[in-house]
Design an enzyme around this catalytic site. Structure first.
Site, mmCIF file in Angstrom:
data_model
loop_
_atom_site.group_PDB
_atom_site.id
_atom_site.type_symbol
_atom_site.label_atom_id
_atom_site.label_comp_id
_atom_site.label_asym_id
_atom_site.label_seq_id
_atom_site.Cartn_x
_atom_site.Cartn_y
_atom_site.Cartn_z
ATOM 1 N N GLY A 21 -19.784 -16.893 71.622
ATOM 2 C CA GLY A 21 -18.641 -16.549 72.450
ATOM 3 C C GLY A 21 -18.134 -17.735 73.250
ATOM 4 O O GLY A 21 -16.925 -17.961 73.369
ATOM 5 N N ARG A 25 -21.046 -23.455 74.183
ATOM 6 C CA ARG A 25 -22.182 -23.246 73.279
ATOM 7 C C ARG A 25 -21.845 -23.769 71.886
ATOM 8 O O ARG A 25 -22.700 -24.337 71.203
ATOM 9 C CB ARG A 25 -22.566 -21.775 73.214
ATOM 10 C CG ARG A 25 -23.938 -21.538 72.541
ATOM 11 C CD ARG A 25 -24.331 -20.080 72.557
ATOM 12 N NE ARG A 25 -24.459 -19.583 73.896
ATOM 13 C CZ ARG A 25 -24.308 -18.302 74.251
ATOM 14 N NH1 ARG A 25 -24.007 -17.405 73.339
ATOM 15 N NH2 ARG A 25 -24.451 -17.927 75.502
ATOM 16 N N ARG A 44 -6.338 -23.528 73.297
ATOM 17 C CA ARG A 44 -6.908 -22.727 74.391
ATOM 18 C C ARG A 44 -8.365 -23.094 74.683
ATOM 19 O O ARG A 44 -9.122 -22.292 75.234
ATOM 20 C CB ARG A 44 -6.788 -21.230 74.100
ATOM 21 C CG ARG A 44 -5.363 -20.716 74.047
ATOM 22 C CD ARG A 44 -5.319 -19.248 73.644
ATOM 23 N NE ARG A 44 -3.954 -18.776 73.601
ATOM 24 C CZ ARG A 44 -3.405 -17.973 74.520
ATOM 25 N NH1 ARG A 44 -4.117 -17.578 75.557
ATOM 26 N NH2 ARG A 44 -2.151 -17.586 74.406
ATOM 27 N N ARG A 88 -22.069 -14.103 64.038
ATOM 28 C CA ARG A 88 -21.947 -14.163 65.498
ATOM 29 C C ARG A 88 -23.298 -14.531 66.071
ATOM 30 O O ARG A 88 -24.344 -13.993 65.671
ATOM 31 C CB ARG A 88 -21.479 -12.819 66.037
ATOM 32 C CG ARG A 88 -21.697 -12.679 67.556
ATOM 33 C CD ARG A 88 -20.903 -11.579 68.183
ATOM 34 N NE ARG A 88 -21.519 -11.088 69.413
ATOM 35 C CZ ARG A 88 -21.629 -11.763 70.551
ATOM 36 N NH1 ARG A 88 -21.198 -13.003 70.624
ATOM 37 N NH2 ARG A 88 -22.197 -11.212 71.610
ATOM 38 N N SER A 91 -25.216 -13.391 73.253
ATOM 39 C CA SER A 91 -26.212 -12.840 74.172
ATOM 40 C C SER A 91 -26.006 -11.336 74.296
ATOM 41 O O SER A 91 -24.930 -10.811 73.992
ATOM 42 C CB SER A 91 -26.097 -13.503 75.545
ATOM 43 O OG SER A 91 -24.791 -13.337 76.068
ATOM 44 N N ASP A 207 -30.556 -10.628 79.419
ATOM 45 C CA ASP A 207 -30.901 -9.861 80.616
ATOM 46 C C ASP A 207 -31.380 -8.482 80.197
ATOM 47 O O ASP A 207 -31.092 -8.028 79.089
ATOM 48 C CB ASP A 207 -29.715 -9.760 81.578
ATOM 49 C CG ASP A 207 -28.469 -9.195 80.921
ATOM 50 O OD1 ASP A 207 -28.142 -8.035 81.207
ATOM 51 O OD2 ASP A 207 -27.820 -9.905 80.129
ATOM 52 N N ARG A 220 -28.133 -19.653 79.336
ATOM 53 C CA ARG A 220 -27.457 -19.000 78.214
ATOM 54 C C ARG A 220 -26.751 -20.027 77.341
ATOM 55 O O ARG A 220 -26.729 -19.923 76.118
ATOM 56 C CB ARG A 220 -26.427 -17.986 78.723
ATOM 57 C CG ARG A 220 -27.018 -16.789 79.436
ATOM 58 C CD ARG A 220 -25.910 -15.901 79.961
ATOM 59 N NE ARG A 220 -26.444 -14.875 80.844
ATOM 60 C CZ ARG A 220 -26.027 -13.619 80.863
ATOM 61 N NH1 ARG A 220 -25.101 -13.226 80.015
ATOM 62 N NH2 ARG A 220 -26.525 -12.750 81.693
#
Length: 238
Positions: A21, A25, A44, A88, A91, A207, A220
């Site tokens: 996402g 990362r 973007r 994908r 997290s 989490d 993360r």
């Protein structure tokens, strides 16, 4: 430019794309795992890269957060850029004690109350499956790499914050049978089915709802290396 959202050219993407996402990362994976890396998308700041992993072309591009964002990018990759496989890598928050913080999870299916599928293709389905062959490759790779990978039923939520009267996470878990929550895989799996392409979703538990343990934003971004390695090792077998 082929689309308003991706300024890559036809042929810039490998047949398999890893989609975290977070753009940072994606940058981390490109800089730390890939060779001969090229930056191929900057629109973007949804960063996209293509390089090689063990000599085989692999791309990584951010999906953004939420069903609408990954719905847009995955559709364009499948439809306009001839991408065959999207994994994908994200997290998730755990609903159950068997999924501990930092555990690596492979989505068995994605459930959602989202209207994305209805608005995109007219489908009223609330559950979409990943590609069986991709999941088998990932599970076999995990075994060979000695990475524990747990199959789990995933809740893809449209909202990060919900009013208390909407229902607790315990009610969602009990009513749907889902074991962890994220915000993207439902749209990805739907788009793969709609376009005749292939998708899977590997998650790291960041989490846990049941004990309030959570990783920091920096953790993360930079420490999900087992998930990244599993995705890359699987990608070169697809």
């Amino acid at each position: 430019m082929i689309t308003p959202h991706i300024n890559a050219q036809l042929g810039d993407f490998a047949k398999t794309v890893l989609m975290p996402g977070d753009p940072l990362r994606a940058k981390f994976i490109a800089e730390n795992f890939l060779d001969d890396v090229r930056l191929i998308n900057t629109v973007r700041n949804t960063l996209g890269y293509t390089g090689t992993y063990k000599g085989i072309p692999v791309s990584v591009m951010a999906s953004g957060m939420g069903i609408p964002s990954i719905g847009l990018y995955s559709y364009e990759l499948f439809t306009f850029f001839n991408v065959e496989n999207i994994i994908r890598i994200g997290s998730a928050g755990s609903y159950v004690e068997r999924l501990q913080v930092r555990d690596v999870v492979l989505a068995e299916y994605a459930f959602s109350n989202s209207t994305f599928a209805l608005n995109t293709s007219g489908s009223t389905d609330k559950q979409f499956m990943p590609d069986e062959n991709l999941n088998n490759i990932i599970l076999e790779t995990a075994k060979e790499q000695e990475i524990e990978c747990k199959l789990a039923k995933v809740h893809s939520s449209d909202a990060f914050y919900t009013a208390p009267e909407i229902g607790s996470w315990q009610e969602i878990r009990d009513n749907t049978g889902t074991e962890c929550v994220e915000m993207e895989s439902f749209a990805l799996f739907h788009n793969a089915r709609m376009t005749g392409k292939h998708a899977a979703c590997i998650l790291t538990i960041s989490d846990a709802f049941y004990n309030q343990v959570a990783l920091t934003a920096e953790e993360r971004q930079n420490t999900f290396t087992q998930m990244m390695k599993l995705a890359l090792e699987s990608a070169i077998r697809m």
